[in-house]
Structure formats: structure tokens, C-alpha cells
Design a protein around this motif. Sequence first.
Motif, mmCIF file in Angstrom:
data_model
loop_
_atom_site.group_PDB
_atom_site.id
_atom_site.type_symbol
_atom_site.label_atom_id
_atom_site.label_comp_id
_atom_site.label_asym_id
_atom_site.label_seq_id
_atom_site.Cartn_x
_atom_site.Cartn_y
_atom_site.Cartn_z
ATOM 1 N N VAL A 291 -31.481 23.016 35.800
ATOM 2 C CA VAL A 291 -32.852 22.532 35.981
ATOM 3 C C VAL A 291 -33.004 22.002 37.402
ATOM 4 O O VAL A 291 -32.125 21.291 37.902
ATOM 5 C CB VAL A 291 -33.187 21.410 34.978
ATOM 6 N N ILE B 47 -31.173 15.079 27.214
ATOM 7 C CA ILE B 47 -32.312 15.512 28.024
ATOM 8 C C ILE B 47 -33.272 14.382 28.353
ATOM 9 O O ILE B 47 -33.770 14.282 29.481
ATOM 10 C CB ILE B 47 -33.035 16.686 27.336
ATOM 11 N N VAL C 267 -33.807 13.771 32.411
ATOM 12 C CA VAL C 267 -35.030 13.953 33.188
ATOM 13 C C VAL C 267 -35.373 12.673 33.949
ATOM 14 O O VAL C 267 -35.749 12.715 35.126
ATOM 15 C CB VAL C 267 -36.197 14.389 32.279
ATOM 16 N N LEU D 55 -36.113 26.591 35.851
ATOM 17 C CA LEU D 55 -35.109 26.607 34.788
ATOM 18 C C LEU D 55 -34.395 27.957 34.820
ATOM 19 O O LEU D 55 -35.040 29.012 34.728
ATOM 20 C CB LEU D 55 -35.752 26.411 33.409
ATOM 21 N N CYS E 133 -33.247 24.746 25.591
ATOM 22 C CA CYS E 133 -34.499 25.084 26.273
ATOM 23 C C CYS E 133 -35.690 24.441 25.583
ATOM 24 O O CYS E 133 -36.616 23.939 26.239
ATOM 25 C CB CYS E 133 -34.678 26.602 26.305
ATOM 26 N N ILE F 70 -35.881 20.743 26.525
ATOM 27 C CA ILE F 70 -36.280 20.534 27.917
ATOM 28 C C ILE F 70 -37.789 20.678 28.061
ATOM 29 O O ILE F 70 -38.470 19.823 28.651
ATOM 30 C CB ILE F 70 -35.556 21.522 28.849
ATOM 31 N N ARG G 282 -39.690 17.844 26.467
ATOM 32 C CA ARG G 282 -39.651 16.614 27.258
ATOM 33 C C ARG G 282 -40.607 16.688 28.446
ATOM 34 O O ARG G 282 -41.319 15.707 28.739
ATOM 35 C CB ARG G 282 -38.221 16.351 27.749
#
Length: 396
Positions: free
Chosen positions: A141, A162, A166, A186, A218, A221, A224
Motif C-alpha cells: 500500500v 489494517i 493506516v 494497492l 484487500c 483495506i 478502512r
Amino acid sequence: MNKQKQNPLKAHFSSRAIHTIISRNPFTLLLSPVILHLSSPSIFHPRAMIFVDGIPFTVESSSSNKGADVLYALMECPFLVDATKSFKSIPEMRFTDSEQFGVERSTICKWVYVFQKEYATVDPALVDFVGTDEATTCVGVAFRNRRNGMTSVAHIDFPNIIENAVSQMLSLVVDPSSDAELDVHLVGGFEDVLLKESNDITELEDRKKTEGYSFPLCNKIIERLWTRPETFHLQTLCVLHHNTRRDSKGNAYPIFSGFSVKTSDGSVFPASFDSTSRCPDEVIRRIRLSSSYEDPSLKGRLLETYETHTDQFKIEPCCWSPWKRYMALSLQQLSDAEILQSCSTSPSAEAPDFVENSRRQWAYLVEHPDWKESFPKKKPRIFRRAADGKWERSFN
């Protein structure tokens, strides 16, 4: 991806459907149908914070797995499909300590490499490239601030990190005093499971769930990003079926397992690194990864190794017990095929040097059973960049 003591999450899908925009993906039969809008408000969140081609991307659905609906809608978005095709057409850049293909060598080239479960945020004034590889079922990422070029790259391995990951990545990329426009890329993860579904089953909730690594990762991610307040401009989504090739027997492999970001302009390209460019302190950082799953203080977090403002690596102490040495001795007795089956989430998709890298870790643990030898006085190992751009250990 290296196996660790984690349980893969199952992907959950809803049967209540309105309409579907997805037709080309083999996972379509499991997708809760959705309606896609490019300007209307989303029912998932008061504001759609994922932008595609400069337009807010929103999805309406009654699904219990909102991340899956958004993910698959994004996977079929024409702009992102075209972006993936463009990414695939770029020649892979190969990084080595002695030579770097695809980059002009008129000036010293400085890069930062990110291992599994690590992240690094770099200043374009100090670093030319930041990247990662070895991501089979993992996902790389990248966030880049359009205003100042600050770039953060992470190699994410499990969904349970995750939320914190982030936040960690954005901590030095986003200026709290101003609204940031963030480009997002990504790359990694592929169709690492085959769908098994009976033809006479029509209700979605009655179909067998899939269990793998790439999709749940995935999914989480995207979920989020969807709920964060920042503005994310999704530029590259080379994951899952967009990052899958199959051999004549139908076995799946990732097309790309690495990428790099050029910090000066934010361009992204496929990349691979070798043992000389996965630096500094490759073996210790690999051991620290495996040790981190046994350290409660690192639970649910990415490993911090690179210091942004000083352009240096600071590898904090990690300990290993005599049991670790015993395990290393046992693993050394395995054949190459047994190592792949025992230590990888995707045995058939690993790079040729996977086994060699694993054996080097175990050899180090056998030769250095006391972790304090590697971290004298329990102090971190610090590496600073030399005048030629290479890393040198500092003992000050």
C-alpha cells in the motif's frame, strides 16, 4: 508471504441485491449486487472519501460486508481497469546494490526498502524511491501527499493490523492543519483460492464461503479507506484477479509481487529487489518480523524501522529464546519443498530465493542463540546513509 500464527479471515457476502455492475470477475457469483454512483451520497458513510478520476466513488448496498461491495465495484471501474493495464505495461525495475536497471545513474540513487509488516514514510527531499516486494498474498500500500510529496509505503500481511496500519502510515503524510489530497496505490494479492460452488445452489448465503489470504486483506483495506475522513484518490488497484495469471493447469500466480514509488513525481512501477538491495540489516529485520508475532506490544501494528526526518534505519531490539534456535535447527533439516509447504501461505507462488532467505535466517539464529549479541546493551541497531547512498551501521 511468510506464514505466522494467524487465522485467515473468511469473506462474508450478502444475498440481498439490487443490481450488479460486475460481469467479468470469477468471484461475481459471490458478490452482493450493488448500484454504483459517482456523485450521489453513499449509504455506507456520510461522505465518500475514495475518489476515482477526481470523482467521489460511492456504492449503495444493503450488504453486511460493505467493504466487499466497494472493492468489487472498484475492481470493475473503467478508470482503474485502464490504470491496471497501464501498470502492467511498465517494465519492471530491478534494484540491486551494484546496479539498478531502468534508472539513470548520473546521480546517486537513494531508496528505502520495506519488508513484510513494515512501513516507511519518506521525504522526497531525502529519498528517491520507496518500495517493497515479496508480496504474494500480502498487499503493498502506498499513500502520497499531492501537496508535499511525502510518501508512505507498507507491506501489509493480515487484516487485523489494517486499522492501526493506516493510522501509522498517515501520521507523517497528513498535516493535521490542512486538508490533504492523497494518492493511493494497492499492488499485490492474487486469487489464492479457487471457488467451489454447486450449480444447484442459488441463494448467496447458502453458497460455500471462500477461505484465503488475499481477498480478506484487500476487503479490509478498502473498508478502512472508505470510513476514514481523509480524501483518497485511488490510482492503482492491481490486486486479486487483476494481479493473477494462470498456467496451463489453472494454477494461479501473482503477476506482480513488488512495486516502487518515485517520490519526486509519485509515479509507480513494478519493482523487484535482491538480497543486496533489501537493506539494511536484511536478516535481522526478517527475524524481527517472526519475533513480532510473539511480542504483545507489537500486536496489531506495523513495525517501525525507518526514521523519516533523519533518513536512517533504527531497528529496535527483539529477543528470541532458546526455543527459537531449536526450531531453526529443526527447520534446517527440511527439504526445499517442505520449507515452502510449511513456511509460506502461497508455496507455488514464492520467488526462487524464498527458501534461501529462510535458510539464512535459521543459520543466523543457530549461530547467534543469544539475542543480546545482536543488540549489545539492548540498544537498537542504527544505520545511516553514506555519501554513496549505501547504508552503514553506526556504533555511536
